[in-house]
Design an enzyme around this catalytic site. Structure first.
Site, PDB file in Angstrom:
ATOM      1  N   LYS A  68      71.438  61.211 -55.417  1.00  0.00           N
ATOM      2  CA  LYS A  68      71.480  60.149 -56.496  1.00  0.00           C
ATOM      3  C   LYS A  68      70.202  59.325 -56.295  1.00  0.00           C
ATOM      4  CE  LYS A  68      75.632  60.430 -58.102  1.00  0.00           C
ATOM      5  NZ  LYS A  68      75.807  60.463 -59.638  1.00  0.00           N
ATOM      6  N   TYR A 126      75.039  62.875 -50.557  1.00  0.00           N
ATOM      7  CA  TYR A 126      75.187  62.125 -51.750  1.00  0.00           C
ATOM      8  C   TYR A 126      74.015  60.961 -52.069  1.00  0.00           C
ATOM      9  CZ  TYR A 126      77.681  59.179 -55.161  1.00  0.00           C
ATOM     10  OH  TYR A 126      78.333  58.579 -56.214  1.00  0.00           O
TER      11      TYR A 126
END
Length: 253
Positions: free
Chosen positions: A161, A157
């Site tokens: 991002k 993640y």
């Protein structure tokens, strides 16, 4: 100072039916924008659509699973056909899989990358083609503080991002010549249906509040929405290629 207004503009928000996406759609409408709701399940957005119509705004509800890029391109074209243009795009859809970096599978990595990064790039690309024809627009990507700092157990993640944040810079530099601004916001933990399971753990919540170093509280969806609306509007006309942390001081620590 001029009041913040988006009167006459059209905004497309992905994953708009709940949480941060819902708050963004409502805030954009409150500031004058007509809103297209990009959602997996149009029925889940019916109440939100009615609320926005009650504000006197036009609404389009389009089916958008951001991992199905062909369908997303068609949905974008449908919004332009129905509402006339897209002045603002908010890439809100995203998610992650919590697991130790030693345990991340190629399948899980690809899933998170497609949901957060690949979708943001290619939805932005297709909307930007419409914006270029129209003479400009504003794109706001929902990144995360996870793109700025390491969160244990969230490596895939965090990477996805971080890529969204750098993508924001790249697209801003390339597309500025067309009058298209591209920015991102990087929220901390926010009270939503998605974060509720983790934040219901008292020890996790206490640690999170402690790490939000300056304000020591969990964020609210409206606080992210307000920043997105600002970046979408003329008050941010000289702001592009930036990622604004909305993190209560977490990344300043």
């Amino acid at each position: 100072m001029q009041p913040l207004t988006l009167d006459g503009s059209v905004a497309l928000v992905t994953a708009a039916s709940r949480g941060i996406g819902r708050a963004i759609a409502l805030d954009l409408a409150e500031h004058g924008a007509d809103v297209a709701l990009g959602v997996r399940d149009p029925d889940a957005a019916a109440e939100l659509a009615d609320t926005i119509r009650g504000m006197g705004r036009r609404v389009a509800v389009v089916r958008m699973d951001v991992t199905d890029l062909a369908a997303c391109r068609s949905a974008v074209d449908d919004v332009v056909a129905e509402l006339g243009t897209i002045d603002v795009l908010v890439n809100n859809a995203g998610g992650g899989i919590v697991e130790d970096a030693l345990d991340v599978t190629e399948e899980h990595f690809d899933t998170v990358w497609e949901l957060n990064t690949k979708s943001t790039f290619f939805v932005s690309q297709h909307v930007a083609k419409h914006m270029r024809t129209a003479g400009g627009g504003s794109i706001v990507n929902i990144a995360s503080q996870a793109g700025l700092v390491a969160l244990p157990g969230e490596s895939s993640y965090c990477l996805s991002k971080a890529a969204v944040i750098h993508m924001t810079k790249c697209l801003a530099v390339e597309w500025g010549q067309y009058g298209i601004r591209v920015n991102a916001v990087a929220p901390t933990f926010v009270e939503t249906e998605g974060t509720a399971p983790a934040l219901s753990d008292e020890a996790f919540r206490a640690d999170t509040v402690e790490r939000i170093a300056a304000l020591h509280r969990i964020g609210q969806p409206r606080e992210v929405a307000a920043a997105v609306t600002f970046l979408a509007g003329e008050g941010a006309s000289l702001i592009t290629g930036t990622a604004l942390p909305i993190d209560g001081g977490w990344t300043a620590r």
